[in-house]
Design an enzyme around this catalytic site. Structure first.
Site, PDB file in Angstrom:
ATOM      1  N   SER A  60       0.849  -1.185   0.000  1.00 33.27           N
ATOM      2  CA  SER A  60       0.000   0.000   0.000  1.00 33.27           C
ATOM      3  C   SER A  60       0.883   1.232   0.000  1.00 33.27           C
ATOM      4  CB  SER A  60      -0.884  -0.002   1.259  1.00 33.27           C
ATOM      5  OG  SER A  60      -1.551   1.228   1.425  1.00 33.27           O
ATOM      6  N   TYR A  77      -2.199  -0.149  10.644  1.00 31.82           N
ATOM      7  CA  TYR A  77      -2.250  -0.585   9.244  1.00 31.82           C
ATOM      8  C   TYR A  77      -0.965  -0.215   8.525  1.00 31.82           C
ATOM      9  CZ  TYR A  77      -3.780  -0.953   4.373  1.00 31.82           C
ATOM     10  OH  TYR A  77      -3.882  -1.271   3.037  1.00 31.82           O
TER      11      TYR A  77
END
Length: 266
Positions: free
Chosen positions: A149, A162
């Site tokens: 990501s 995250y």
């Protein structure tokens, strides 16, 4: 628009985790259209069956293996690999698309939340890859693409756990790539920003709740922060994965391919 040959991945067997998610589903459809035999896995049996039906409209049944699995369960991981190899043979491609999102500030995170995030996004993926990689080492061939990501490249507000899990994926990708390439195995990652999937929409809903705004406002704000003015599509991410899986990317090693609409450049 199809940009890849229907035989680009012929004679390849690619395992796709998280196949029931938006990106995993598009990756499965794209790789199947390129001639690969594929194994799809996920935790949601109903969604797996739906994807199976869609795939079988485009490919023969003898090129497809479907296996429900929870990758955090060691027995499920081994069962997945065994079933995939039994039906389709040596796994020479792995797409690690399984994972979850979750935004909390540091003071809101407890040990259980942090452990679950790291386990789902990094530890269980690492351990599955370790098993598949051991077979690749024997054959001296293989290709691994990890779904990371933009949050694995830079931090953002309220995203610490995250982001930490995705930084772990990027660091692991780079280190493993250095070890693996000498054995004829390539390891890379793709790093998308906001993608128009249910996971991203849920993330924006949580952000709206935290900020006291609406989902529509947060979606509009997200688009304004992207130079291209829009979210990426799952197909665009799948196409990046597919490219890295082909011989056209033969000397791309340990990279983190950004799909950001121009929002992150370096």
């Amino acid at each position: 628009m199809t940009i890849f040959s229907s035989e680009a991945l012929a004679h390849k067997h690619i395992l796709i985790t998280g196949a029931t998610g938006g990106i995993g589903t598009e990756a499965a459809l794209t790789l199947a259209a390129m001639g690969a035999s594929i194994t799809i896995t996920g935790r949601n049996k109903e969604k797996l069956e739906q994807l199976k039906a869609e795939l079988l409209r485009k490919m023969p049944v003898d090129r497809l293996c479907v296996q429900q699995a929870d990758l955090t369960d060691p027995a499920d991981r081994m069962r997945l690999i065994e079933q995939a190899e039994r039906k389709l043979g040596f796994i020479n491609g792995l797409v690690n698309s399984a994972g979850v999102s979750g935004g909390k500030r540091v003071e809101e995170i407890d040990e259980a939340f942090l452990a679950e995030m790291m386990n789902l996004n990094f530890v269980s993926t690492f351990l599955l890859t370790q098993e598949v990689y051991s077979k690749m080492l024997e054959k001296k061939e293989g290709n691994i693409v990890n779904l990371a990501s933009l949050s694995g490249l830079r931090g953002t507000y309220g995203n610490t756990a995250y982001s930490a899990s995705k930084f772990a994926v990027v660091g692991w990708t780079q280190s493993m790539a250095v070890e693996a390439i000498g054995h004829g195995i390539r390891v890379n990652a793709v790093c998308p920003g906001y993608v128009d999937t249910e996971m991203a929409r849920n993330s924006l809903r949580k952000k709206a709740e935290r900020n006291g705004t609406s989902f529509e406002e947060e979606l509009d704000n997200a688009k304004k922060e992207i130079p291209s003015g829009r979210l990426s599509t799952a197909l665009e991410v799948a196409n990046a994965i597919a490219f890295l899986m082909t011989d056209a990317a033969g000397n791309i090693v340990g990279e983190s391919l950004k799909i950001s609409g121009g929002s992150v450049m370096r």
